[in-house]
Design an enzyme around this catalytic site. Sequence first.
Site, short mmCIF file in Angstrom:
data_model
loop_
_atom_site.label_atom_id
_atom_site.label_comp_id
_atom_site.label_asym_id
_atom_site.label_seq_id
_atom_site.Cartn_x
_atom_site.Cartn_y
_atom_site.Cartn_z
N ASP A 120 0.81 -1.19 -0.10
CA ASP A 120 -0.09 0.05 -0.04
C ASP A 120 0.83 1.26 0.01
O ASP A 120 2.16 1.01 0.17
CB ASP A 120 -0.95 -0.15 1.27
CG ASP A 120 -2.42 0.75 0.83
OD1 ASP A 120 -2.20 1.70 -0.01
OD2 ASP A 120 -3.25 0.36 1.38
N TYR A 121 0.39 2.17 -0.18
CA TYR A 121 1.06 3.61 -0.28
C TYR A 121 2.18 3.95 0.75
O TYR A 121 1.83 4.14 1.91
CB TYR A 121 0.07 4.83 -0.35
CG TYR A 121 0.45 6.15 -0.84
CD1 TYR A 121 0.48 6.48 -2.21
CD2 TYR A 121 1.09 7.04 0.03
CE1 TYR A 121 0.73 7.47 -2.73
CE2 TYR A 121 1.64 8.14 -0.19
CZ TYR A 121 1.49 8.43 -1.72
OH TYR A 121 1.96 9.83 -2.14
#
Length: 731
Positions: A273-274
């Site tokens: 994820d980011y």
Amino acid sequence: MSNDALPVDSRIQSLLARMTLEEKAGQLGVFADMVRPFAPDVNPETNMRNAAQVLDDVRAGRVGTLFNGVGAAQGRQIQRVAVEESRLGIPVLLAADVIHGMRTVFPIPLGEAASFEPELAERTARATAVEATAAGLHWTFAPAVDVARDQRWGRGAEGAGEDTLLGCAFAAARVRGFQGDDLRAADALLATPKHFAAYGAVAGGMDYNYVEISDGTLHDVHLPPFKAALDAGALTVMTAFNDINGVPASANQALLTGVLRGQWGFPGVVVSDYTADMELVAHGYAEDDRDATLRAFTAGMDMSMQSGFYAAHLPALVESGQVPLPLLDAAVGRVLALKAAIGLFDDPYRSLDPAREADASHLEAHEALAREAARRSIVLLKNEGGVLPLAGGQRIALVGPFARDLDNIEGCWTLFGDRTRYVSLEAGLRAGLPAEASLQVVDGCGLETALEGGIEAAVAAARAADVVLLAVGEPQRYSGEAQSRTRIELPPAQQALAEAVAATGTPVVVLLRNGRALALEGAVRDAQAILVTWFLGSQTGHAVADVVFGGYSPSARLPVSFPHASGQQPYFYNHPRTGRPETPQMSEFKARWREYPNTALYPFGHGLGYGRIEYGPVRVDAPVLEWDGALKVRATVRNVGACMAEEVVQLYLHDRVASRVRPVRELKGFRKLALAPGQSCEVVFELDRGQLAFTRADGSFGAEPGRFEVWIAPSAAAGEPAGFELLQPPA
């Protein structure tokens, strides 16, 4: 498509032999697409500078994937630079967060799960893929398959609710819809089940928080939807932000390598994820950026999103011997194989056709689907006195901050919706207004604040009306990522409006807009009728009008339990039994709160239609289930009302005695059927030993002989059970 679909391609082996360490690390990098940003009017000069830098990085082989940009023509520019101007000519993957619609916005996933129709989610995901690939995308970071048992957590809006079986069904359906039958087709969109794993179990329902969880709960509740998504053909998985029992999910070797690769045989790509790898430092799990890279990569995280850590540190880690070269080659090989699987090496410009992007011929069909999906997601919680559907000739007051609103149509995580096509409640109701009926519209208050004279105007409109449609709920920004709430209630200004309108004595129908289960209070809880309308997307107004005016009998059911009060959270229907269960025989010393029983205000699975459904007794075909046999469970369901109805018939099970305390009920099957007035249907479910299995006290997975209770019921809190016994295995 099966999970063994990643090709063995000689081109990949040839590329790996020629790539530098920097180019290999580049293939593992996922970066923001500043060439075609989704908000191009924000800082345009900065975007232009950043676009040039991104193209330079693509040209130098430092980028494997770009995300959250759209546009076929500029996508072709990116790909031309990658294929024609870079040393090795490796095409770029183009990805985005396309969660529940592209230009056409469908209901939030939680709302769509209320339909109890996985095939509906498959159709909306397919339509989403058609629009997303036309806009120059190959890959979506969806579906979210987190099981959310605490309604304070805002990201529950992105999933399918609190039940694992329902979550599995919708996870698989959405993967099938996004990816289609052929990954190489121009309208196939790679799916990414997320967030691996147990993100829905964050402590206190607070986003990004820690997770303390037993192995049994992890494996029985939170992992199965991921397995279902992978079995449906997903070739990528996204890691979670949270830690699990002290080990961050994005560097959790037991999960990323042990479960995914070892137990499940996953051949695909794991993407962070980011900046999740960067956050290992903040977690206190990694000493610095280099250490975070080492821990995430060696645990099994193939691709790093936005942090740039892999490009900065992987080459040196390989040169130092801390990361074995074969491990790097395996990860790069998986990314290249993913690109080959969707045909990028054969056609780098697939899904980058400006003519297709400009073609609007699908919009009418997609709007019809959006309207269908929205109305099939609406849950009727109560309908005292048959106030719904509204009759012709009535004077209707539409009151509330959502009456004319178009800014809270989409729900969370909608980046690319075509706002020019959104239908407000007022517009939809006016379009569907029965003959001789009238509609007066008053805002009454803002989403969070009072309006001068607003309540007075609303009260006047209510007094002049035969019925009030009260459009209240959560603002859109209250749910989704980083939107955890301590009190899952209406804003005070809206509650005050509701109390004032209800005091007029005019019947009130609540049109509740929400991204989670809410604790309903006062006039909202006590209204004559309540419709849960979630965030329904582009066709909100028309869909609500279809239900309110009787063009469609509501058929959705709650995928989450509505609590009596916020303080009940976490609350979920399939909680374990306690040694002091909620029983009427004991008044005080039992599992309860001082103020409320250990029950839901509206339980999982609850919902009404305009028909009236009666259930006959549950019957089992035999008192015993042989170890390797099957058992049929049946009940007759009848529509004794005067209107057509669709009923979600639900099968629940309880294991009476086991090596681990078992849930009071567990959903084991569901079936949606249409019944005309007076029509009945015998519903038959089949059970076998596999449906009775769980993670046992010794850590093994399987069923245990013993007695079971089984319900066929309209909700998790209804019905009377029948019983049977699972026999010992043959000697």
